[in-house]
Design a protein around this motif. Structure first.
Motif, mmCIF file in Angstrom:
data_model
loop_
_atom_site.group_PDB
_atom_site.id
_atom_site.type_symbol
_atom_site.label_atom_id
_atom_site.label_comp_id
_atom_site.label_asym_id
_atom_site.label_seq_id
_atom_site.Cartn_x
_atom_site.Cartn_y
_atom_site.Cartn_z
ATOM 1 N N MET A 130 99.238 -2.689 -18.569
ATOM 2 C CA MET A 130 100.236 -1.643 -18.361
ATOM 3 C C MET A 130 100.693 -1.703 -16.912
ATOM 4 O O MET A 130 99.926 -2.000 -16.013
ATOM 5 C CB MET A 130 99.587 -0.297 -18.699
ATOM 6 N N ALA A 131 101.918 -1.415 -16.700
ATOM 7 C CA ALA A 131 102.494 -1.462 -15.355
ATOM 8 C C ALA A 131 102.056 -0.254 -14.532
ATOM 9 O O ALA A 131 101.544 0.726 -15.059
ATOM 10 C CB ALA A 131 104.017 -1.492 -15.453
ATOM 11 N N GLU A 132 102.269 -0.358 -13.241
ATOM 12 C CA GLU A 132 101.975 0.746 -12.336
ATOM 13 C C GLU A 132 103.019 1.843 -12.489
ATOM 14 O O GLU A 132 104.146 1.594 -12.877
ATOM 15 C CB GLU A 132 101.984 0.246 -10.887
ATOM 16 N N LEU A 133 102.628 3.076 -12.138
ATOM 17 C CA LEU A 133 103.566 4.191 -12.162
ATOM 18 C C LEU A 133 104.608 4.061 -11.063
ATOM 19 O O LEU A 133 105.773 4.343 -11.272
ATOM 20 C CB LEU A 133 102.829 5.528 -12.015
ATOM 21 N N GLY A 134 104.211 3.670 -9.852
ATOM 22 C CA GLY A 134 105.148 3.469 -8.753
ATOM 23 C C GLY A 134 105.981 4.689 -8.427
ATOM 24 O O GLY A 134 107.161 4.566 -8.123
ATOM 25 N N GLY A 135 105.403 5.887 -8.497
ATOM 26 C CA GLY A 135 106.136 7.104 -8.179
ATOM 27 C C GLY A 135 106.994 7.631 -9.318
ATOM 28 O O GLY A 135 107.660 8.644 -9.170
ATOM 29 N N LEU B 159 104.927 4.875 -17.273
ATOM 30 C CA LEU B 159 104.463 3.502 -17.100
ATOM 31 C C LEU B 159 105.520 2.613 -17.746
ATOM 32 O O LEU B 159 106.082 2.975 -18.781
ATOM 33 C CB LEU B 159 103.124 3.296 -17.811
ATOM 34 N N GLU B 160 105.794 1.452 -17.152
ATOM 35 C CA GLU B 160 106.847 0.594 -17.698
ATOM 36 C C GLU B 160 106.413 -0.858 -17.722
ATOM 37 O O GLU B 160 105.804 -1.351 -16.772
ATOM 38 C CB GLU B 160 108.118 0.724 -16.876
ATOM 39 N N THR B 161 106.728 -1.521 -18.818
ATOM 40 C CA THR B 161 106.566 -2.968 -18.926
ATOM 41 C C THR B 161 107.909 -3.532 -19.396
ATOM 42 O O THR B 161 108.703 -2.828 -20.026
ATOM 43 C CB THR B 161 105.459 -3.364 -19.927
ATOM 44 N N THR B 162 108.159 -4.800 -19.079
ATOM 45 C CA THR B 162 109.415 -5.442 -19.457
ATOM 46 C C THR B 162 109.115 -6.714 -20.230
ATOM 47 O O THR B 162 108.233 -7.487 -19.850
ATOM 48 C CB THR B 162 110.248 -5.775 -18.209
ATOM 49 N N ARG B 163 109.875 -6.913 -21.303
ATOM 50 C CA ARG B 163 109.769 -8.137 -22.091
ATOM 51 C C ARG B 163 111.166 -8.530 -22.515
ATOM 52 O O ARG B 163 111.834 -7.780 -23.235
ATOM 53 C CB ARG B 163 108.884 -7.908 -23.299
ATOM 54 N N GLU B 164 111.616 -9.667 -22.040
ATOM 55 C CA GLU B 164 112.977 -10.156 -22.279
ATOM 56 C C GLU B 164 113.978 -9.093 -21.837
ATOM 57 O O GLU B 164 113.967 -8.703 -20.688
ATOM 58 C CB GLU B 164 113.138 -10.590 -23.734
ATOM 59 N N ARG C 253 109.735 -1.166 -22.058
ATOM 60 C CA ARG C 253 108.933 -0.179 -22.780
ATOM 61 C C ARG C 253 108.401 0.823 -21.771
ATOM 62 O O ARG C 253 107.779 0.458 -20.782
ATOM 63 C CB ARG C 253 107.775 -0.834 -23.516
ATOM 64 N N ARG C 254 108.677 2.089 -22.032
ATOM 65 C CA ARG C 254 108.202 3.156 -21.159
ATOM 66 C C ARG C 254 107.256 4.067 -21.931
ATOM 67 O O ARG C 254 107.518 4.416 -23.082
ATOM 68 C CB ARG C 254 109.365 3.985 -20.609
ATOM 69 N N THR C 255 106.197 4.442 -21.239
ATOM 70 C CA THR C 255 105.231 5.389 -21.788
ATOM 71 C C THR C 255 105.160 6.596 -20.872
ATOM 72 O O THR C 255 104.803 6.464 -19.694
ATOM 73 C CB THR C 255 103.828 4.748 -21.916
ATOM 74 N N PHE C 256 105.542 7.739 -21.408
ATOM 75 C CA PHE C 256 105.390 9.007 -20.718
ATOM 76 C C PHE C 256 104.094 9.612 -21.255
ATOM 77 O O PHE C 256 104.032 10.007 -22.424
ATOM 78 C CB PHE C 256 106.562 9.940 -21.026
#
Length: 92
Positions: free
Chosen positions: A1-6, A10-15, A19-22
């Protein structure tokens, strides 16, 4: 899972899809009114009673397995529901 970064998600990218998870622990005050630079289609993968609200409109419940369109430069916000909200975002 990606970092929150403020960010409140959480966000991940594919192509060409993000994808965001709140998480259910997100603070409501962190879900602010904003507008995006591109048109977006959001596809709901998970979440219960989360809502999407456009400026000067009543909130709509985000239903699992449905896609919603957010025109660029349109003020909107997400309103917290139950559980984690997981969405896929594609831009056009």
């Amino acid at each position: 899972m990606a970092e929150l970064g403020g960010k409140p998600y959480l966000e991940t990218t594919r192509e060409n899809t993000r994808r965001r998870t709140f998480q259910s622990t997100v603070l409501e005050e962190d879900l602010v009114w904003h507008r995006d630079h591109s048109n977006r289609h959001i596809y709901i993968l998970n979440g219960s009673d989360w809502k999407l609200q456009f400026d000067n409109e009543l909130p709509i419940v985000l239903e699992r397995w449905h896609t919603y369109y957010i025109p660029k430069k349109t003020y909107h916000r997400v309103i917290k529901g139950k559980g984690d909200l997981i969405i896929d975002i594609t831009e056009s």
